[in-house]
Motif scaffolding. Structure first.
Motif, PDB file in Angstrom:
ATOM      1  N   ASP A  54       0.787  -1.231   0.000  1.00  0.00           N
ATOM      2  CA  ASP A  54       0.000   0.000   0.000  1.00  0.00           C
ATOM      3  C   ASP A  54       0.823   1.288   0.000  1.00  0.00           C
ATOM      4  OD1 ASP A  54      -2.215  -1.638   0.057  1.00  0.00           O
ATOM      5  OD2 ASP A  54      -2.480  -1.473   2.228  1.00  0.00           O
ATOM      6  N   ALA A  55       2.053   1.246   0.476  1.00  0.00           N
ATOM      7  CA  ALA A  55       2.867   2.460   0.561  1.00  0.00           C
ATOM      8  C   ALA A  55       3.242   2.945  -0.834  1.00  0.00           C
ATOM      9  CB  ALA A  55       4.125   2.201   1.380  1.00  0.00           C
ATOM     10  N   TYR A  56       3.263   4.257  -1.002  1.00  0.00           N
ATOM     11  CA  TYR A  56       3.693   4.820  -2.281  1.00  0.00           C
ATOM     12  C   TYR A  56       5.195   4.586  -2.472  1.00  0.00           C
ATOM     13  CZ  TYR A  56       4.329   7.851  -6.235  1.00  0.00           C
ATOM     14  OH  TYR A  56       4.645   8.318  -7.490  1.00  0.00           O
ATOM     15  N   GLY A  57       5.946   4.630  -1.373  1.00  0.00           N
ATOM     16  CA  GLY A  57       7.384   4.426  -1.436  1.00  0.00           C
ATOM     17  C   GLY A  57       7.931   4.026  -0.085  1.00  0.00           C
ATOM     18  N   TYR A  58       9.201   3.635  -0.069  1.00  0.00           N
ATOM     19  CA  TYR A  58       9.851   3.277   1.183  1.00  0.00           C
ATOM     20  C   TYR A  58      11.362   3.385   1.020  1.00  0.00           C
ATOM     21  CZ  TYR A  58      10.002  -1.319  -1.142  1.00  0.00           C
ATOM     22  OH  TYR A  58      10.175  -2.340  -2.041  1.00  0.00           O
ATOM     23  N   THR A  59      12.035   3.493   2.144  1.00  0.00           N
ATOM     24  CA  THR A  59      13.489   3.543   2.189  1.00  0.00           C
ATOM     25  C   THR A  59      13.974   2.402   3.062  1.00  0.00           C
ATOM     26  OG1 THR A  59      13.476   5.943   1.927  1.00  0.00           O
ATOM     27  CG2 THR A  59      15.483   4.964   2.803  1.00  0.00           C
ATOM     28  N   VAL A  60      14.985   1.678   2.589  1.00  0.00           N
ATOM     29  CA  VAL A  60      15.523   0.525   3.304  1.00  0.00           C
ATOM     30  C   VAL A  60      16.963   0.817   3.707  1.00  0.00           C
ATOM     31  CG1 VAL A  60      16.060  -1.933   3.173  1.00  0.00           C
ATOM     32  CG2 VAL A  60      14.091  -1.016   1.923  1.00  0.00           C
ATOM     33  N   PHE A  61      17.243   0.716   4.997  1.00  0.00           N
ATOM     34  CA  PHE A  61      18.597   0.857   5.520  1.00  0.00           C
ATOM     35  C   PHE A  61      19.022  -0.513   6.054  1.00  0.00           C
ATOM     36  CE2 PHE A  61      16.761   5.084   5.923  1.00  0.00           C
ATOM     37  CZ  PHE A  61      17.737   5.856   5.303  1.00  0.00           C
ATOM     38  N   PRO A  62      19.824  -1.289   5.285  1.00  0.00           N
ATOM     39  CA  PRO A  62      20.214  -2.627   5.728  1.00  0.00           C
ATOM     40  C   PRO A  62      21.082  -2.629   6.990  1.00  0.00           C
ATOM     41  CG  PRO A  62      20.544  -2.398   3.372  1.00  0.00           C
ATOM     42  CD  PRO A  62      20.249  -1.021   3.920  1.00  0.00           C
ATOM     43  N   ASP A  63      21.956  -1.648   7.126  1.00  0.00           N
ATOM     44  CA  ASP A  63      22.864  -1.596   8.277  1.00  0.00           C
ATOM     45  C   ASP A  63      22.998  -0.173   8.783  1.00  0.00           C
ATOM     46  OD1 ASP A  63      23.939  -4.387   8.365  1.00  0.00           O
ATOM     47  OD2 ASP A  63      24.547  -3.860   6.322  1.00  0.00           O
ATOM     48  N   VAL A  64      22.506   0.050   9.987  1.00  0.00           N
ATOM     49  CA  VAL A  64      22.706   1.323  10.671  1.00  0.00           C
ATOM     50  C   VAL A  64      23.531   1.003  11.905  1.00  0.00           C
ATOM     51  CG1 VAL A  64      21.624   3.309  11.788  1.00  0.00           C
ATOM     52  CG2 VAL A  64      20.491   2.203   9.847  1.00  0.00           C
ATOM     53  N   TYR A  65      24.643   1.688  12.073  1.00  0.00           N
ATOM     54  CA  TYR A  65      25.534   1.441  13.202  1.00  0.00           C
ATOM     55  C   TYR A  65      25.388   2.568  14.212  1.00  0.00           C
ATOM     56  CZ  TYR A  65      27.401  -1.903   9.945  1.00  0.00           C
ATOM     57  OH  TYR A  65      27.516  -2.943   9.065  1.00  0.00           O
ATOM     58  N   LYS A  66      25.191   2.181  15.468  1.00  0.00           N
ATOM     59  CA  LYS A  66      24.909   3.140  16.535  1.00  0.00           C
ATOM     60  C   LYS A  66      25.882   2.916  17.691  1.00  0.00           C
ATOM     61  CE  LYS A  66      21.023   4.513  19.453  1.00  0.00           C
ATOM     62  NZ  LYS A  66      19.608   4.262  19.734  1.00  0.00           N
ATOM     63  N   GLY A 103      27.709   1.843  24.843  1.00  0.00           N
ATOM     64  CA  GLY A 103      27.659   0.632  24.045  1.00  0.00           C
ATOM     65  C   GLY A 103      27.567   0.922  22.564  1.00  0.00           C
ATOM     66  N   GLY A 104      27.275  -0.131  21.827  1.00  0.00           N
ATOM     67  CA  GLY A 104      27.145  -0.031  20.389  1.00  0.00           C
ATOM     68  C   GLY A 104      26.232  -1.120  19.874  1.00  0.00           C
ATOM     69  N   GLN A 105      25.592  -0.877  18.761  1.00  0.00           N
ATOM     70  CA  GLN A 105      24.708  -1.867  18.171  1.00  0.00           C
ATOM     71  C   GLN A 105      24.517  -1.567  16.700  1.00  0.00           C
ATOM     72  OE1 GLN A 105      20.705   0.243  19.901  1.00  0.00           O
ATOM     73  NE2 GLN A 105      20.576  -1.909  19.563  1.00  0.00           N
ATOM     74  N   SER A 106      23.991  -2.546  15.994  1.00  0.00           N
ATOM     75  CA  SER A 106      23.607  -2.326  14.607  1.00  0.00           C
ATOM     76  C   SER A 106      22.162  -2.775  14.444  1.00  0.00           C
ATOM     77  CB  SER A 106      24.527  -3.083  13.649  1.00  0.00           C
ATOM     78  OG  SER A 106      24.356  -4.472  13.773  1.00  0.00           O
ATOM     79  N   GLY A 161      24.864  -6.366  18.939  1.00  0.00           N
ATOM     80  CA  GLY A 161      25.378  -5.378  19.870  1.00  0.00           C
ATOM     81  C   GLY A 161      24.502  -5.203  21.092  1.00  0.00           C
ATOM     82  N   LEU A 162      24.970  -4.366  21.972  1.00  0.00           N
ATOM     83  CA  LEU A 162      24.267  -4.086  23.215  1.00  0.00           C
ATOM     84  C   LEU A 162      24.475  -2.618  23.550  1.00  0.00           C
ATOM     85  CD1 LEU A 162      22.697  -5.207  25.635  1.00  0.00           C
ATOM     86  CD2 LEU A 162      24.885  -5.663  26.717  1.00  0.00           C
TER      87      LEU A 162
END
Length: 178
Positions: A54-66, A103-106, A161-162
């Protein structure tokens, strides 16, 4: 560890999240990673199919590092932008958090845009999601009771990550058309 070393470590961490490779054009590997991420989200929660349909569009982020230490943290990632199922460009995500954290996570993230106007606003290149709009963590059946907020629905899936945090921040996005 002295305060000087802590400051240097924090600066290095923040810089590593900001410094991303320069894009030289279309990369089929990036598009395949986005497709794999979509399949993983759909497998984890089949009820997400209504958003993809149903969405007109979308954005996919496979890997976000935090990552975060003391009172400052951030996140960085890159992804692909789709309009009616077709790749139209790429996007980057940058997030800055202020507050106690360590900490850190993905994680992976998908942002759905209900209408053409919602996607067009994102494509202007300086789109931001404020701290009040949080991502729904994907698990089986979670999308059944989820709807759009201001034309946007955000889903995230932790990968590794944690991280412990009690911070406030927002996400900022860029858009580069093909």
């Amino acid at each position: 560890m002295t305060m000087r070393w802590k400051a240097a470590a924090l600066l290095l961490m923040v810089w590593s999240m900001i410094a991303m490779p320069v894009f030289a054009g279309w990369n089929p590997h990036e598009e395949e990673r986005a497709k794999q991420t979509v399949r993983l989200f759909q497998k984890t929660d089949p009820s997400l199919s209504r958003f993809f349909e149903d969405a007109y569009g979308y954005t996919v982020f496979p890997d976000v590092y935090k990552g975060g230490i003391l009172l400052l943290g951030g996140a960085r990632g890159k992804g692909m932008v789709y309009e009616q199922g077709n790749v139209i460009g790429r996007s980057s995500i940058t997030q800055i958090n202020v507050g106690p954290q360590l900490g850190g996570q993905s994680f992976a993230e998908i942002i759905f845009f209900r209408t053409k106007a919602d996607l067009d606003k994102f494509k202007q290149g300086s789109y931001e999601l404020n701290a009040q709009l949080t991502a729904i963590v994907v698990s089986s059946g979670v999308a059944t009771n989820t709807d759009y907020s201001d034309g946007v629905a955000v889903f995230a899936m932790p990968k590794s990550g944690l991280m412990a945090e009690a911070s406030v921040g927002g996400q900022k996005f860029s858009f580069q058309p093909y």
